[in-house]
Design an enzyme around this catalytic site. Structure first.
Site, short mmCIF file in Angstrom:
data_model
loop_
_atom_site.label_atom_id
_atom_site.label_comp_id
_atom_site.label_asym_id
_atom_site.label_seq_id
_atom_site.Cartn_x
_atom_site.Cartn_y
_atom_site.Cartn_z
N LYS A 1 -62.70 -18.78 -17.94
CA LYS A 1 -61.31 -18.41 -18.24
C LYS A 1 -60.67 -19.44 -19.17
CE LYS A 1 -60.97 -15.79 -13.98
NZ LYS A 1 -60.56 -15.67 -12.57
N GLN B 1 -57.50 -19.52 -8.58
CA GLN B 1 -58.76 -18.79 -8.32
C GLN B 1 -58.89 -18.50 -6.83
OE1 GLN B 1 -60.73 -17.57 -10.64
NE2 GLN B 1 -62.31 -16.80 -9.29
N ASP C 1 -52.29 -12.94 -12.87
CA ASP C 1 -53.21 -12.15 -12.05
C ASP C 1 -52.54 -10.88 -11.52
OD1 ASP C 1 -55.89 -12.85 -11.63
OD2 ASP C 1 -55.34 -14.60 -10.43
N1 GUN Z 1 -61.52 -14.08 -7.58
C1 GUN Z 1 -62.22 -12.97 -7.87
N2 GUN Z 1 -61.56 -12.22 -8.78
C2 GUN Z 1 -60.43 -12.88 -9.06
C3 GUN Z 1 -59.32 -12.62 -9.93
O1 GUN Z 1 -59.25 -11.61 -10.63
N3 GUN Z 1 -58.36 -13.56 -9.95
C4 GUN Z 1 -58.40 -14.66 -9.18
N4 GUN Z 1 -57.37 -15.52 -9.25
N5 GUN Z 1 -59.38 -14.94 -8.37
C5 GUN Z 1 -60.39 -14.05 -8.31
#
Ligand code: GUN
Length: 300
Positions: A55, A99, A122
């Site tokens: 990311k 995350q 998110d």
């Molecule tokens: N863990 C798995 N998928 C995601 C996501 O889309 N965002 C976040 N913050 N954590 C995740």
């Protein structure tokens, strides 16, 4: 019948990232802020480390600033909340991504609630969940929308062009994928059924689906004979399974080899939905930065 057309999420994600990059250049040329994405990782889960690194790296490739924060697995909830408060107040940060999953001793709902909804790239803050849950058909998505569901909707729009009236069946009711996918498809005028572990006659329901979205995290759970001939199948699953050579490979929640003989369109794993998640995160971060600059929402 001919085999299904592959929905190439990898190629679509590359294009989307390029369009976001062009959007960043345009925003900065107009005197707007250079978009900034802050990622927060608590602990050292190897899969989460890979995702977070990707990311941050992609943000930089799109011309954004990336701020990576790592806390130890034993960091307190208060430490994390303090960091979020700092990022909320930091004008160079347009997007905050914590995350998931978080360590057990941290209350995830409390953490998500602490993120400024305007920086919630998110789309997990209750304010943004509520916006998506009450959106009118066809209304603009001018607020952050969960990345993986947004990616699914973009791939379907691109593959099918018109989703109006389509019968969409979603396997899985998670807050991360199933529920937000349902809201997005409803907004696109699909007739939506959300199914889950207690659903009766799941194969029969799936066989009625013009659009089948599968997000339950069970290896090859949906079989080929659950798929309606010609249906569009979106496989959100990413399951790592051991191979005979002692290595591992990724497979989805759909038995791909079976389903591709029946479906009209299908996403592969890997290379389907997966690459869209990070690309949509970039999209959300650009949109957040545009809003700070007082610029209108643009679909890129
Ligand atoms: N863990 C798995 N998928 C995601 C996501 O889309 N965002 C976040 N913050 N954590 C995740």
């Amino acid at each position: 019948m001919a085999e299904a057309k592959l929905i190439d999420g990898k190629a679509f994600a590359i294009g989307l990232r390029q369009r976001v990059g062009a959007g960043v250049t345009e925003l900065v040329a107009k005197g707007g802020p250079k978009p900034g994405l802050a990622t927060v990782l608590v602990g050292a889960d190897p899969a989460s480390q890979v995702y977070v690194r990707s990311k941050g790296k992609t943000a930089v490739e799109c011309g954004m600033a990336s701020f990576d924060h790592q806390l130890g697995a034993d960091a307190s909830e208060q430490e994390l909340l303090s960091l979020i408060a700092k990022l909320n107040a930091d004008p160079t940060v347009n997007g905050i991504l914590v995350q998931l999953p978080l360590p057990k001793h941290i209350d995830t709902a409390k953490v998500l609630l602490a993120i400024d909804p305007a920086k919630d790239v998110d789309g997990f803050h209750p304010v943004n969940v509520g916006r998506l849950g009450s959106i009118a058909a066809g209304a603009p998505l001018d607020f952050p929308v969960p990345c993986t569901p947004l990616g699914c909707s973009m791939l379907l729009q691109d593959a099918l062009k018109n989703l109006s009236g389509a019968n969409a069946v979603i396997v899985g009711r998670s807050n991360l994928v199933g529920r937000p996918v349902a809201q997005l498809l409803l907004r696109m005028d699909c007739t939506v059924t959300i199914t889950h572990s207690r659903t009766r006659n799941l194969p029969a329901l799936c066989r009625q689906a013009d659009i089948l979205v599968v997000a339950i995290g069970k290896t090859e759970f949906v079989r080929g004979d659950w798929v309606k001939p010609g249906a569009a199948v979106i496989d959100v699953g990413i399951n790592r399974i051991p191979t005979a050579e002692g290595k591992s490979r990724l497979v989805g929640d759909v038995a791909f080899e079976e389903a591709k003989k029946v479906a009209g369109h299908i996403t592969p794993v890997p290379g389907g939905v997966g690459p869209m998640t990070v690309a949509c995160l970039m999209y959300n971060t650009l949109q957040s930065a545009r809003r700070v600059a007082g610029l209108p929402f643009v679909a890129v």
